[in-house]
Design an enzyme around this catalytic site. Structure first.
Site, PDB file in Angstrom:
ATOM      1  N   ILE A 178      -8.768  -6.313   2.543  1.00  0.00           N
ATOM      2  CA  ILE A 178      -9.228  -5.181   1.726  1.00  0.00           C
ATOM      3  C   ILE A 178      -8.020  -4.435   1.147  1.00  0.00           C
ATOM      4  CG2 ILE A 178     -10.394  -2.928   1.794  1.00  0.00           C
ATOM      5  CD1 ILE A 178     -12.175  -4.098   4.069  1.00  0.00           C
TER       6      ILE A 178
ATOM      7  N   LEU B 108      -8.236   4.522  -0.012  1.00  0.00           N
ATOM      8  CA  LEU B 108      -8.323   3.890   1.304  1.00  0.00           C
ATOM      9  C   LEU B 108      -7.634   4.791   2.337  1.00  0.00           C
ATOM     10  CD1 LEU B 108      -7.577   0.139   0.497  1.00  0.00           C
ATOM     11  CD2 LEU B 108      -9.751   1.113   1.288  1.00  0.00           C
TER      12      LEU B 108
ATOM     13  N   ASP C  86      -3.272  -0.334  11.187  1.00  0.00           N
ATOM     14  CA  ASP C  86      -3.514   0.986  10.573  1.00  0.00           C
ATOM     15  C   ASP C  86      -4.943   1.449  10.897  1.00  0.00           C
ATOM     16  OD1 ASP C  86      -2.922   3.292   9.181  1.00  0.00           O
ATOM     17  OD2 ASP C  86      -2.846   2.353   7.207  1.00  0.00           O
TER      18      ASP C  86
ATOM     19  N   ASN D 248       0.840  -1.198   0.000  1.00  0.00           N
ATOM     20  CA  ASN D 248       0.000   0.000   0.000  1.00  0.00           C
ATOM     21  C   ASN D 248       0.873   1.246   0.000  1.00  0.00           C
ATOM     22  OD1 ASN D 248      -1.960  -2.024   2.006  1.00  0.00           O
ATOM     23  ND2 ASN D 248      -2.755  -1.158   0.118  1.00  0.00           N
TER      24      ASN D 248
HETATM   25 ZN   LIG Z   1      -1.341   4.755   8.795  1.00  0.00          ZN
END
Ligand SMILES: [Zn+2]
Length: 391
Positions: free
Chosen positions: A262, A318, A286, A231
């Site tokens: 996800i 996101l 997170d 990510n």
């Molecule tokens: Zn973060």
């Protein structure tokens, strides 16, 4: 007070002990052994958790809030609510994590978080305090991030890395910065990585568009971890693997991942676990203030976030998660062939080692804090013990 705990099994987490005896005294573990052939210490209360598994308390080194509390905007009276919520999911220690915001606001938040950490350390020293997860240090996620891979961090608050800005944040946090996420390819980053490493901060590469050589330069400068692998990173290319190739293949570094199914597809989580292995894979959540709360609108520092059906988004990207650590642990036993014991390790010993906390945290061993979870064999948390209290 001395107490003896027993259950069906215990994960240290590198070893499995059947019929364990876990002895605690004044908030610390004084003994971990098997019950076989041994008498429980006489004149000491014995707490028997039956068929349960005992594991170290989870550590979450990347989290932004929960139970309606946003760590960038919290007052010290809010943190107990967050700490209590976290223990219901097995977390006993965490790093409140900042997002890119105006520097003054960040410094104010850091001062408040440093107050909470100092207060908890004083409590620990006197073995007092409520049964809550404790903030153990601060993770600076930003402001030294790549504009191209910033995710939802506001572009106007990203800052060119300099030791001067880093030191300003460090001073505001009164030295409680334990982790720094930084993009190694931006000008000035290598100097900040070297300085933060010198101050014993775990430097983590992430929010980065680094090509392979740039990522490796970051590791050579002292970075030893990677933030939410896949990510906010330049995607993997098999001829110019870039930061992801470096993260997956360099055994000098540990790396974390958001295993909510996800942020990263389950099959790719499995690839990650195979690449980093049981010694170097770390789970993070997170998670944001919406965790444990109904769908709706929430704040993540200066960012407005919409939460619907378990997805947190801001402007279509996101924006953190509502993942809890117990679920992350259960998820990876389903996404891969990892046992519950190995999954627990990725949420306990591995993060503790990655950030340099392993003598007190993340293990059930003599001398460590008596922070542990009573879970069933499917990884559901039944009880969380903090500093020997809460049974
Ligand atoms: Zn973060």
């Amino acid at each position: 007070m001395k107490t003896v705990f027993t259950a069906r099994r215990l994960y240290t987490p590198t070893e499995e002990i059947l019929q364990p005896l876990l002895v605690t005294e004044d908030g610390r573990i004084t003994q971990v052994t098997s019950r076989a052939g041994k008498e429980a210490p006489a004149n000491t209360p014995l707490v028997d958790f039956g068929e349960a598994v005992l594991t170290p308390g989870f550590l979450d080194i990347h989290m932004h809030g929960g139970a309606g509390v946003d760590v960038m905007r919290t007052s010290s009276s809010d943190l107990p609510r967050l700490g209590h919520f976290l223990t219901t999911h097995g977390v006993t220690g965490y790093f409140p994590t900042t997002v890119a915001a105006p520097l003054d606001a960040t410094c104010t938040a850091l001062e408040r978080l440093a107050d909470s950490i100092d207060r908890d350390q004083a409590r620990t020293a006197t073995n007092g305090g409520p049964i809550e997860a404790r903030p153990l240090g601060i993770h600076l996620e930003g402001p030294f991030l790549s504009h191209k891979r910033r995710g939802v961090h506001p572009p106007e608050f990203l800052v060119t890395p300099t030791v001067e800005v880093f030191d300003r944040l460090w001073q505001a946090a009164r030295g409680h910065v334990r982790m720094l996420t930084i993009a190694p390819e931006i000008p000035g980053a290598l100097e900040v990585i070297a300085e933060a490493t010198r101050r014993k901060v775990c430097v983590s590469i992430g929010h980065s568009d680094a090509e392979t050589a740039e990522a490796r330069n970051g590791v050579n400068a002292g970075a030893r971890h990677a933030t939410h692998t896949f990510n906010a990173m330049r995607p993997l290319d098999h001829r110019e693997p870039g930061i992801i190739g470096e993260v997956l293949s360099d055994d000098r570094i540990t790396a974390d991942i958001i295993a909510d199914g996800i942020h990263v597809a389950p099959g790719v989580v499995k690839v990650f676990l195979q690449a980093k292995g049981i010694e170097r894979a770390v789970l993070i959540t997170d998670c944001i203030s919406a965790t444990g709360m109904p769908d709706g609108h929430y704040r993540l520092g200066p960012i407005d976030v919409d939460v619907k059906d378990g997805r947190c988004t801001a402007g279509g990207s996101l924006a953190g998660s509502v993942l809890t650590m117990d679920r992350a642990v259960r998820n990876i036993t389903q996404f891969s062939h990892w046992s519950l014991k190995d999954a627990v390790r990725a949420a306990t010993l591995n993060p503790a080692r990655a950030v340099g906390l392993a003598s007190d945290h993340g293990v059930l061993a003599e001398g460590a804090n008596a922070d542990f979870i009573v879970m069933n064999s499917s990884g559901e948390v039944m009880k969380t013990i903090v500093r020997g209290q809460g049974f």
